[in-house]
Design a protein around this motif. Structure first.
Motif, PDB file in Angstrom:
ATOM      1  N   ASP A   1       0.840  -1.201   0.000  1.00 13.53           N
ATOM      2  CA  ASP A   1       0.000   0.000   0.000  1.00 13.53           C
ATOM      3  C   ASP A   1       0.874   1.250   0.000  1.00 13.53           C
ATOM      4  O   ASP A   1       1.933   1.263   0.633  1.00 13.53           O
ATOM      5  CB  ASP A   1      -0.860   0.050   1.277  1.00 13.53           C
ATOM      6  N   ILE A   2       0.424   2.280  -0.700  1.00 14.95           N
ATOM      7  CA  ILE A   2       1.171   3.547  -0.655  1.00 14.95           C
ATOM      8  C   ILE A   2       0.501   4.450   0.381  1.00 14.95           C
ATOM      9  O   ILE A   2      -0.509   5.083   0.119  1.00 14.95           O
ATOM     10  CB  ILE A   2       1.184   4.249  -2.029  1.00 14.95           C
ATOM     11  N   LYS A   3       1.070   4.467   1.589  1.00 16.67           N
ATOM     12  CA  LYS A   3       0.500   5.287   2.673  1.00 16.67           C
ATOM     13  C   LYS A   3       1.483   6.376   3.109  1.00 16.67           C
ATOM     14  O   LYS A   3       1.094   7.352   3.733  1.00 16.67           O
ATOM     15  CB  LYS A   3       0.173   4.395   3.879  1.00 16.67           C
ATOM     16  N   ALA A   4       2.752   6.175   2.790  1.00 18.04           N
ATOM     17  CA  ALA A   4       3.769   7.161   3.189  1.00 18.04           C
ATOM     18  C   ALA A   4       3.533   8.469   2.431  1.00 18.04           C
ATOM     19  O   ALA A   4       2.920   8.477   1.375  1.00 18.04           O
ATOM     20  CB  ALA A   4       5.152   6.610   2.869  1.00 18.04           C
ATOM     21  N   SER A   5       4.045   9.584   2.989  1.00 21.09           N
ATOM     22  CA  SER A   5       3.979  10.855   2.250  1.00 21.09           C
ATOM     23  C   SER A   5       4.968  10.781   1.090  1.00 21.09           C
ATOM     24  O   SER A   5       6.089  10.295   1.260  1.00 21.09           O
ATOM     25  CB  SER A   5       4.373  12.021   3.146  1.00 21.09           C
ATOM     26  N   VAL A   6       4.554  11.276  -0.073  1.00 24.45           N
ATOM     27  CA  VAL A   6       5.423  11.225  -1.250  1.00 24.45           C
ATOM     28  C   VAL A   6       5.735  12.653  -1.703  1.00 24.45           C
ATOM     29  O   VAL A   6       4.828  13.463  -1.872  1.00 24.45           O
ATOM     30  CB  VAL A   6       4.741  10.439  -2.395  1.00 24.45           C
ATOM     31  N   TYR A   7       7.015  12.963  -1.844  1.00 29.02           N
ATOM     32  CA  TYR A   7       7.426  14.306  -2.255  1.00 29.02           C
ATOM     33  C   TYR A   7       8.301  14.224  -3.505  1.00 29.02           C
ATOM     34  O   TYR A   7       9.024  13.258  -3.694  1.00 29.02           O
ATOM     35  CB  TYR A   7       8.270  14.982  -1.163  1.00 29.02           C
ATOM     36  N   SER A   8       8.213  15.264  -4.310  1.00 25.62           N
ATOM     37  CA  SER A   8       9.131  15.378  -5.441  1.00 25.62           C
ATOM     38  C   SER A   8       9.869  16.694  -5.296  1.00 25.62           C
ATOM     39  O   SER A   8       9.257  17.729  -5.044  1.00 25.62           O
ATOM     40  CB  SER A   8       8.326  15.364  -6.734  1.00 25.62           C
ATOM     41  N   MET A   9      11.186  16.653  -5.402  1.00 25.50           N
ATOM     42  CA  MET A   9      11.965  17.891  -5.282  1.00 25.50           C
ATOM     43  C   MET A   9      12.823  18.084  -6.525  1.00 25.50           C
ATOM     44  O   MET A   9      14.025  17.826  -6.521  1.00 25.50           O
ATOM     45  CB  MET A   9      12.814  17.845  -4.015  1.00 25.50           C
ATOM     46  N   PRO A  10      12.174  18.526  -7.612  1.00 24.54           N
ATOM     47  CA  PRO A  10      12.906  18.627  -8.879  1.00 24.54           C
ATOM     48  C   PRO A  10      13.987  19.706  -8.869  1.00 24.54           C
ATOM     49  O   PRO A  10      14.791  19.768  -9.787  1.00 24.54           O
ATOM     50  CB  PRO A  10      11.812  18.942  -9.906  1.00 24.54           C
ATOM     51  N   GLY A  11      14.028  20.532  -7.815  1.00 20.98           N
ATOM     52  CA  GLY A  11      15.077  21.552  -7.720  1.00 20.98           C
ATOM     53  C   GLY A  11      16.474  20.946  -7.645  1.00 20.98           C
ATOM     54  O   GLY A  11      17.467  21.625  -7.870  1.00 20.98           O
ATOM     55  N   PHE A  12      16.538  19.632  -7.331  1.00 19.85           N
ATOM     56  CA  PHE A  12      17.847  18.973  -7.301  1.00 19.85           C
ATOM     57  C   PHE A  12      18.279  18.513  -8.684  1.00 19.85           C
ATOM     58  O   PHE A  12      19.359  17.975  -8.853  1.00 19.85           O
ATOM     59  CB  PHE A  12      17.813  17.753  -6.379  1.00 19.85           C
ATOM     60  N   SER A  13      17.390  18.657  -9.650  1.00 18.44           N
ATOM     61  CA  SER A  13      17.670  18.090 -10.962  1.00 18.44           C
ATOM     62  C   SER A  13      19.030  18.510 -11.494  1.00 18.44           C
ATOM     63  O   SER A  13      19.409  19.677 -11.414  1.00 18.44           O
ATOM     64  CB  SER A  13      16.607  18.518 -11.959  1.00 18.44           C
ATOM     65  N   ALA A  14      19.739  17.545 -12.058  1.00 16.45           N
ATOM     66  CA  ALA A  14      21.025  17.833 -12.680  1.00 16.45           C
ATOM     67  C   ALA A  14      20.837  18.236 -14.137  1.00 16.45           C
ATOM     68  O   ALA A  14      21.797  18.372 -14.874  1.00 16.45           O
ATOM     69  CB  ALA A  14      21.930  16.613 -12.582  1.00 16.45           C
ATOM     70  N   HIS A  15      19.567  18.381 -14.563  1.00 17.10           N
ATOM     71  CA  HIS A  15      19.293  18.777 -15.948  1.00 17.10           C
ATOM     72  C   HIS A  15      18.901  20.248 -16.030  1.00 17.10           C
ATOM     73  O   HIS A  15      18.073  20.719 -15.246  1.00 17.10           O
ATOM     74  CB  HIS A  15      18.134  17.959 -16.517  1.00 17.10           C
ATOM     75  N   ALA A  16      19.449  20.923 -17.013  1.00 18.64           N
ATOM     76  CA  ALA A  16      19.086  22.315 -17.263  1.00 18.64           C
ATOM     77  C   ALA A  16      17.576  22.439 -17.450  1.00 18.64           C
ATOM     78  O   ALA A  16      16.956  21.588 -18.076  1.00 18.64           O
ATOM     79  CB  ALA A  16      19.792  22.783 -18.535  1.00 18.64           C
ATOM     80  N   ASP A  17      16.992  23.494 -16.883  1.00 19.16           N
ATOM     81  CA  ASP A  17      15.569  23.748 -17.134  1.00 19.16           C
ATOM     82  C   ASP A  17      15.439  24.714 -18.312  1.00 19.16           C
ATOM     83  O   ASP A  17      16.439  25.098 -18.934  1.00 19.16           O
ATOM     84  CB  ASP A  17      14.863  24.261 -15.867  1.00 19.16           C
ATOM     85  N   LYS A  18      14.187  25.081 -18.606  1.00 21.98           N
ATOM     86  CA  LYS A  18      13.951  25.896 -19.802  1.00 21.98           C
ATOM     87  C   LYS A  18      14.784  27.192 -19.847  1.00 21.98           C
ATOM     88  O   LYS A  18      15.469  27.433 -20.844  1.00 21.98           O
ATOM     89  CB  LYS A  18      12.458  26.201 -19.891  1.00 21.98           C
ATOM     90  N   PRO A  19      14.763  28.012 -18.776  1.00 26.07           N
ATOM     91  CA  PRO A  19      15.570  29.237 -18.866  1.00 26.07           C
ATOM     92  C   PRO A  19      17.057  28.951 -19.058  1.00 26.07           C
ATOM     93  O   PRO A  19      17.742  29.676 -19.789  1.00 26.07           O
ATOM     94  CB  PRO A  19      15.341  29.926 -17.510  1.00 26.07           C
ATOM     95  N   THR A  20      17.547  27.874 -18.427  1.00 21.43           N
ATOM     96  CA  THR A  20      18.976  27.552 -18.551  1.00 21.43           C
ATOM     97  C   THR A  20      19.311  27.118 -19.983  1.00 21.43           C
ATOM     98  O   THR A  20      20.345  27.510 -20.528  1.00 21.43           O
ATOM     99  CB  THR A  20      19.353  26.446 -17.541  1.00 21.43           C
ATOM    100  N   LEU A  21      18.417  26.322 -20.584  1.00 16.71           N
ATOM    101  CA  LEU A  21      18.643  25.893 -21.973  1.00 16.71           C
ATOM    102  C   LEU A  21      18.637  27.106 -22.904  1.00 16.71           C
ATOM    103  O   LEU A  21      19.500  27.236 -23.785  1.00 16.71           O
ATOM    104  CB  LEU A  21      17.558  24.899 -22.411  1.00 16.71           C
ATOM    105  N   LEU A  22      17.671  28.010 -22.695  1.00 18.53           N
ATOM    106  CA  LEU A  22      17.583  29.194 -23.570  1.00 18.53           C
ATOM    107  C   LEU A  22      18.799  30.104 -23.378  1.00 18.53           C
ATOM    108  O   LEU A  22      19.351  30.636 -24.338  1.00 18.53           O
ATOM    109  CB  LEU A  22      16.279  29.961 -23.304  1.00 18.53           C
ATOM    110  N   ASN A  23      19.245  30.251 -22.116  1.00 21.68           N
ATOM    111  CA  ASN A  23      20.434  31.070 -21.866  1.00 21.68           C
ATOM    112  C   ASN A  23      21.680  30.462 -22.488  1.00 21.68           C
ATOM    113  O   ASN A  23      22.558  31.176 -22.977  1.00 21.68           O
ATOM    114  CB  ASN A  23      20.668  31.243 -20.355  1.00 21.68           C
ATOM    115  N   TRP A  24      21.734  29.142 -22.443  1.00 22.98           N
ATOM    116  CA  TRP A  24      22.904  28.464 -23.030  1.00 22.98           C
ATOM    117  C   TRP A  24      22.956  28.752 -24.533  1.00 22.98           C
ATOM    118  O   TRP A  24      24.016  29.042 -25.083  1.00 22.98           O
ATOM    119  CB  TRP A  24      22.816  26.960 -22.746  1.00 22.98           C
ATOM    120  N   LEU A  25      21.788  28.723 -25.178  1.00 24.75           N
ATOM    121  CA  LEU A  25      21.739  29.050 -26.611  1.00 24.75           C
ATOM    122  C   LEU A  25      22.046  30.524 -26.847  1.00 24.75           C
ATOM    123  O   LEU A  25      22.721  30.878 -27.814  1.00 24.75           O
ATOM    124  CB  LEU A  25      20.354  28.722 -27.179  1.00 24.75           C
TER     125      LEU A  25
END
Ligand SMILES: [Zn+2]
Length: 541
Positions: free
Chosen positions: A398-422
């Motif tokens: 059963d999934i009873k535990a609290s589930v969190y997502s913290m994408p701020g740790f992502s090692a992938h560039a996000d949209k602004p970073t990709l656009l700035n890189w270009l």
């Protein structure tokens, strides 16, 4: 020069691009594994869609399996040419591929027992540990920023991609007759605010850019905010008597978490809070950490300064690295609240599955996802919250535990970073090609790049070929070479299902569908049939 896209097309796994030049040189950029649902993973068993004996070399952008995971299979099938990458990638990929061989060995044993009972044909692993050893002998490492003449017509330079230790952007100068074309493969690009490793390098010029787009339509939460949130959730969970499970990629993400926790516990920050017991339960992560320690010269400035002060940046008093399977099992027997950081990051395998099995049912506990969860993986299923139980290692939990997502740790560039890189390109490319992303991230990014820079953007499908012509224009051909029917059909089903709102991303395997999902699919198909009838597309006599 031609580039054919044999992986990471409208998808984030299986990176594999074939480049052929007018001088007859043929080489690969990356040779990654397809990951995620069973039908994605089945693609790893298919034959490579090109003649291996004709290849001259392979360039590897970084150690992650979705870029490196089929290299030993390539070698097993006859590839014996150089593999160019950085020294740190070479050391990390050795750990990664040996682990992959071991996981396959155990998975196949398990699967074959079932097949034997059912009288079915037995499977072989994609490769074994000896194939990995053979592959590692082909590696030739180069430094960042070093200009290397790979052939009389091809010059290469690796630049820091800031994604994981050793990750590289590949710059290539390809001369055909009297014209040189500059091609840049971004590999996976990192974010700017992560302190353990360096920022992605800016590139000055290119004719053609092959750009990753994992988070092409996402703006990440701030790294520091995610760190604060992580510590808050940890204390909230521990204080109520639960444990925290952090599925984490063994290479990169785990070291980053340990680096930040080291600062938190050793240099204050935790205020009145007591130091909670933290366990790293991943032998691969432990090995990878020692590679980071060997290459502290590649780390970010803050990390280097701490190292110079004599700090062991991946260790602090309340941290324990567990080794043996017994130590790992013992973690689940002791009920004291604790944090367990364990691989794999998408919970597709490894010890973290056992920790999830022992904690997911407990409403006091918490699961924190700190990285990308590909469609079809256990991590994505838990995160999506569309089901209240999952099957792990043969039993329903059963999934009873609290589930969190913290994408701020992502090692992938996000949209602004990709656009700035270009934006940093002083000489803008004539063509941008988006790879390594799901369509929902790619399509908005394509629009954005076209609107912001007025550049031509292409999204290739599997097997598409891009020919870069001397007169600075591109021609692309959709030829769908060897596109496996199963994959094409499931892709179509996926698109239709999404159009009809039956599922958000991928349809589950038909055999694994729940009754509700099957009935949703049935009504989707019935609706399509009705629409076709309405449009007079089909008639019943
Ligand atoms: Zn990666």
């Amino acid at each position: 020069m031609k580039i054919t896209f044999y992986g990471a097309t409208e998808d984030v796994t299986g990176s594999n691009f074939l480049v052929t030049t007018e001088h007859g040189e043929r080489f690969l950029i990356d040779c990654g594994m397809f990951q995620g649902s069973a039908s994605e993973e089945a693609r790893n068993r298919q034959d490579f869609p090109y003649d291996i004996s004709q290849l001259d070399f392979l360039i590897l952008t970084h150690a992650h399996l979705d870029h490196s995971g089929r290299i030993p299979k390539l070698v097993k099938e006859g590839f014996n040419k150089p593999i160019y990458t950085t020294q740190a990638t070479m050391e990390l990929v050795d750990i990664m591929l040996q682990d992959s061989a071991q996981i396959q060995y155990f998975d196949i044993q398990w699967e074959n027992k079932k097949r034997q009972r059912a009288g079915e044909e037995l499977l072989e692993p994609l490769y074994d540990s000896d194939d990995v050893v053979a592959a590692m002998e082909l590696f030739e490492p180069y430094y960042y920023e070093e200009m290397v003449d790979l052939t009389p017509h091809i010059r290469m330079r690796l630049r820091d991609a800031g994604h994981i230790l050793g990750s590289a952007i590949v710059e290539l100068w390809i001369t055909e007759h009297d014209k040189t074309t500059k091609v840049v493969f971004s590999g996976d690009l990192g974010m700017h605010d992560h302190l353990l490793i360096r920022d992605p390098s800016s590139i000055e010029a290119a004719d053609l850019v092959i750009l990753e787009s994992t988070y092409g339509n996402t703006v990440h939460a701030k790294y520091q905010d995610s760190l604060d949130q992580l510590m808050q959730v940890i204390y909230k969970t521990i204080n109520r008597g639960g444990s925290v499970i952090v599925p984490s990629f063994a290479i990169g993400r785990t070291q980053e978490l340990l680096y930040e926790m080291n600062k938190y516990f050793e240099y204050g920050g935790h205020g009145q809070q007591y130091p909670v017991p933290i366990y790293v339960d991943s032998p691969m992560a432990t090995k990878a950490t020692s590679v980071f320690m060997r290459h502290t010269d590649l780390l970010g400035e803050e990390a280097q300064a701490l190292v110079r002060r004599g700090d062991n940046i991946f260790n602090f008093p309340n941290l324990t690295y567990t080794g043996s399977v017994d130590e790992s099992k013992a973690l689940n027997e002791m009920r004291e609240p604790k944090v367990i950081i364990s691989a794999s990051g998408m919970a597709t395998g490894g010890r973290v599955r056992h920790h999830l099995k022992y904690n997911l049912w407990d409403p006091l506990s918490a699961v924190i996802f700190v990285g990308y969860q590909a469609a079809g993986t256990l991590g994505r299923i838990i995160l999506d919250g569309t089901t209240d139980k999952v099957k792990i290692a043969g039993s329903w939990v059963d999934i009873k535990a609290s589930v969190y997502s913290m994408p701020g740790f992502s090692a992938h560039a996000d949209k602004p970073t990709l656009l700035n890189w270009l934006a940093d390109f002083e000489t803008k490319p004539k063509q941008v090609v988006l790879v390594h992303g799901e369509t929902r991230e790619m399509l908005p990014l394509k629009d954005n790049i076209e609107q912001t820079f007025g550049l031509d953007v292409m999204i290739p499908r599997y097997g598409d070929e891009l020919e870069f012509l001397g007169d600075e224009t591109c021609r692309s051909t959709s030829i769908l070479v060897s596109a496996p029917d199963l994959y094409e059909v499931s892709k179509m089903m996926d698109e239709v299902g999404r159009m009809m709102g039956s599922w958000e991303d991928q349809p589950p395997d038909l055999h694994e569908m729940s009754d509700e999902q099957l009935s949703a699919l049935k009504s989707t198909l019935a609706q399509i049939k009705k629409n076709m009838l309405d449009l007079n597309m089909i008639t019943y006599d």
